[in-house]
Design a protein around this motif. Structure first.
Motif, PDB file in Angstrom:
ATOM      1  N   LYS A   1      -0.334  11.538   4.054  1.00 27.24           N
ATOM      2  CA  LYS A   1       0.628  11.144   3.543  1.00 27.24           C
ATOM      3  C   LYS A   1       2.007  10.661   4.620  1.00 27.24           C
ATOM      4  O   LYS A   1       3.140   9.712   4.015  1.00 27.24           O
ATOM      5  N   ALA A   2       2.323  10.852   5.873  1.00 29.83           N
ATOM      6  CA  ALA A   2       3.015  10.857   6.369  1.00 29.83           C
ATOM      7  C   ALA A   2       2.863  10.052   7.053  1.00 29.83           C
ATOM      8  O   ALA A   2       3.921   8.364   7.127  1.00 29.83           O
ATOM      9  N   LEU A   3       1.521   9.198   7.844  1.00 34.15           N
ATOM     10  CA  LEU A   3       1.844   8.056   7.785  1.00 34.15           C
ATOM     11  C   LEU A   3       2.459   6.363   6.272  1.00 34.15           C
ATOM     12  O   LEU A   3       2.936   5.508   7.086  1.00 34.15           O
TER      13      LEU A   3
ATOM     14  N   SER B   1       0.363   8.500  -6.506  1.00 31.76           N
ATOM     15  CA  SER B   1       0.795  10.205  -6.142  1.00 31.76           C
ATOM     16  C   SER B   1       0.747  11.115  -7.099  1.00 31.76           C
ATOM     17  O   SER B   1       0.743  11.620  -8.465  1.00 31.76           O
ATOM     18  N   ALA B   2       2.128  10.212  -7.970  1.00 33.33           N
ATOM     19  CA  ALA B   2       2.477   9.730  -9.008  1.00 33.33           C
ATOM     20  C   ALA B   2       1.832  10.079 -10.611  1.00 33.33           C
ATOM     21  O   ALA B   2       1.460  11.253 -11.350  1.00 33.33           O
ATOM     22  N   MET B   3       0.534   9.414 -10.390  1.00 32.35           N
ATOM     23  CA  MET B   3      -0.834   9.396 -11.085  1.00 32.35           C
ATOM     24  C   MET B   3      -1.759  10.949 -11.140  1.00 32.35           C
ATOM     25  O   MET B   3      -1.599  11.738 -12.297  1.00 32.35           O
ATOM     26  N   LEU B   4      -1.639  10.870  -9.926  1.00 33.60           N
ATOM     27  CA  LEU B   4      -2.405  13.169  -9.507  1.00 33.60           C
ATOM     28  C   LEU B   4      -1.376  13.825  -9.892  1.00 33.60           C
ATOM     29  O   LEU B   4      -2.099  14.524 -10.307  1.00 33.60           O
ATOM     30  N   GLU B   5       0.259  13.447 -10.519  1.00 36.66           N
ATOM     31  CA  GLU B   5       0.479  14.522 -11.138  1.00 36.66           C
ATOM     32  C   GLU B   5       0.293  15.164 -12.437  1.00 36.66           C
ATOM     33  O   GLU B   5       0.690  15.734 -13.033  1.00 36.66           O
TER      34      GLU B   5
ATOM     35  N   CYS C   1       0.557  -1.247  -0.283  1.00 39.57           N
ATOM     36  CA  CYS C   1      -0.149   0.071  -0.139  1.00 39.57           C
ATOM     37  C   CYS C   1       0.970   0.887  -0.014  1.00 39.57           C
ATOM     38  O   CYS C   1       0.705   1.933  -0.552  1.00 39.57           O
ATOM     39  N   ARG C   2       1.447   1.841   0.130  1.00 39.02           N
ATOM     40  CA  ARG C   2       3.052   2.195   0.649  1.00 39.02           C
ATOM     41  C   ARG C   2       3.639   2.621  -1.106  1.00 39.02           C
ATOM     42  O   ARG C   2       3.671   3.829  -1.479  1.00 39.02           O
ATOM     43  N   ARG C   3       3.511   1.388  -0.762  1.00 38.61           N
ATOM     44  CA  ARG C   3       4.411   1.780  -3.523  1.00 38.61           C
ATOM     45  C   ARG C   3       2.541   2.111  -3.660  1.00 38.61           C
ATOM     46  O   ARG C   3       3.127   3.181  -4.470  1.00 38.61           O
ATOM     47  N   ALA C   4       2.576   2.219  -3.166  1.00 38.72           N
ATOM     48  CA  ALA C   4       0.473   2.122  -3.992  1.00 38.72           C
ATOM     49  C   ALA C   4       0.349   3.264  -3.839  1.00 38.72           C
ATOM     50  O   ALA C   4      -0.205   4.279  -5.203  1.00 38.72           O
ATOM     51  N   GLY C   5       0.533   3.981  -2.520  1.00 35.57           N
ATOM     52  CA  GLY C   5       0.412   5.326  -2.309  1.00 35.57           C
ATOM     53  C   GLY C   5       1.224   6.651  -3.141  1.00 35.57           C
ATOM     54  O   GLY C   5       0.797   7.443  -3.492  1.00 35.57           O
ATOM     55  N   GLU C   6       2.795   6.024  -3.247  1.00 35.13           N
ATOM     56  CA  GLU C   6       3.852   6.353  -4.565  1.00 35.13           C
ATOM     57  C   GLU C   6       2.845   6.728  -6.405  1.00 35.13           C
ATOM     58  O   GLU C   6       3.349   7.593  -6.501  1.00 35.13           O
TER      59      GLU C   6
END
Length: 244
Positions: A158-160, A114-118, A106-111
């Motif tokens: 994001k911090a979590l 975020s990249a998609m939203l950019e 999930c932490r990798r998915a979060g990255e």
């Protein structure tokens, strides 16, 4: 008789009926079982054939149930007022992510999100807190949802997600303080009924969609259990747009 045995018996009876004009109803259940056993002993590959048939049938039934659930639950998935939304709240495509803060994938998915939203400025992302990896995950999810009362959800989330190692009560509160949350208010807000309601709804939706772990995504009419990268997300978003 269980489905696998019934299928094996059918194969056995077929073999026997080819050899002579004997009606299936002429056999007792015990005789059918014996024929099935004989067929297995003489043709052990029948077992693998039966297992493959049953597995394919089960997968087809599960996929059909998930599609039906997606249609029934789409409004709750995409428009639940009790679910955090990031990205463009008025976006034309909605990405729903089920996650757990203690899930390394999930932490990798979060990255990747975020990249998609950019690159995608017309997508809304709905976060479904689904804490399935222990008490630390539950505490983190409750704290994250409670942080909405202080307008800090996205920063706290994001911090979590950037934490190293497992998060527990102590780590969660340290991170909360680091993003400027009032800890007394946070812990009081964690007991709010809407916090538990969100987690309960996440569990219900995940189960009805056939998800068995995190991360899992819903994009339009597509279900994507497991880790996917930004490019895959963008492809799914573009496919969803074509269906609008």
């Amino acid at each position: 008789m269980i489905p696998a045995a019934r299928h094996l018996a059918t194969l056995a009876l077929t073999t026997c009926l080819v050899a002579g004009p004997v009606a299936a109803q002429d056999f007792s259940e015990e005789e059918i079982k014996q024929l099935a056993l004989q067929a297995i002993l003489e043709n052990p590959e029948i077992v693998m054939e039966a297992v493959a048939i049953l597995q394919a049938r089960d997968e087809e039934e599960a996929a059909a149930a998930a599609r039906a659930s997606l249609d029934d639950d789409r409004d709750m998935l995409e428009r639940d007022p009790n679910a955090p939304v990031v990205g463009n709240p008025d976006g034309d495509v909605t990405v729903v992510e089920f996650f757990d803060y203690n899930c390394p994938y999930c932490r990798r998915a979060g990255e990747q999100v975020s990249a998609m939203l950019e690159t995608e400025d017309n997508v809304r992302v709905v976060y479904r807190e689904w804490p399935i990896l222990g008490e630390g995950s539950v505490f983190a999810a409750r704290a994250a949802l409670a942080s909405r009362e202080q307008g800090k959800y996205e920063d706290f989330h994001k911090a979590l997600m950037q934490a190293r190692g497992r998060v527990d009560d102590r780590v969660v509160l340290q991170i909360a303080a680091g993003v400027g949350l009032d800890l007394d208010q946070l812990q009081a807000d964690m007991d709010a009924p809407e916090v538990q309601a969100h987690i309960d709804t996440s569990m219900q939706l995940a189960q009805s969609l056939g998800f068995s772990g995190t991360p899992s995504f819903v994009v339009g009419s597509a279900l994507a259990p497991g880790l996917i990268d930004a490019d895959q997300l963008i492809e799914m978003i573009e496919a969803a747009r074509e269906d609008l």
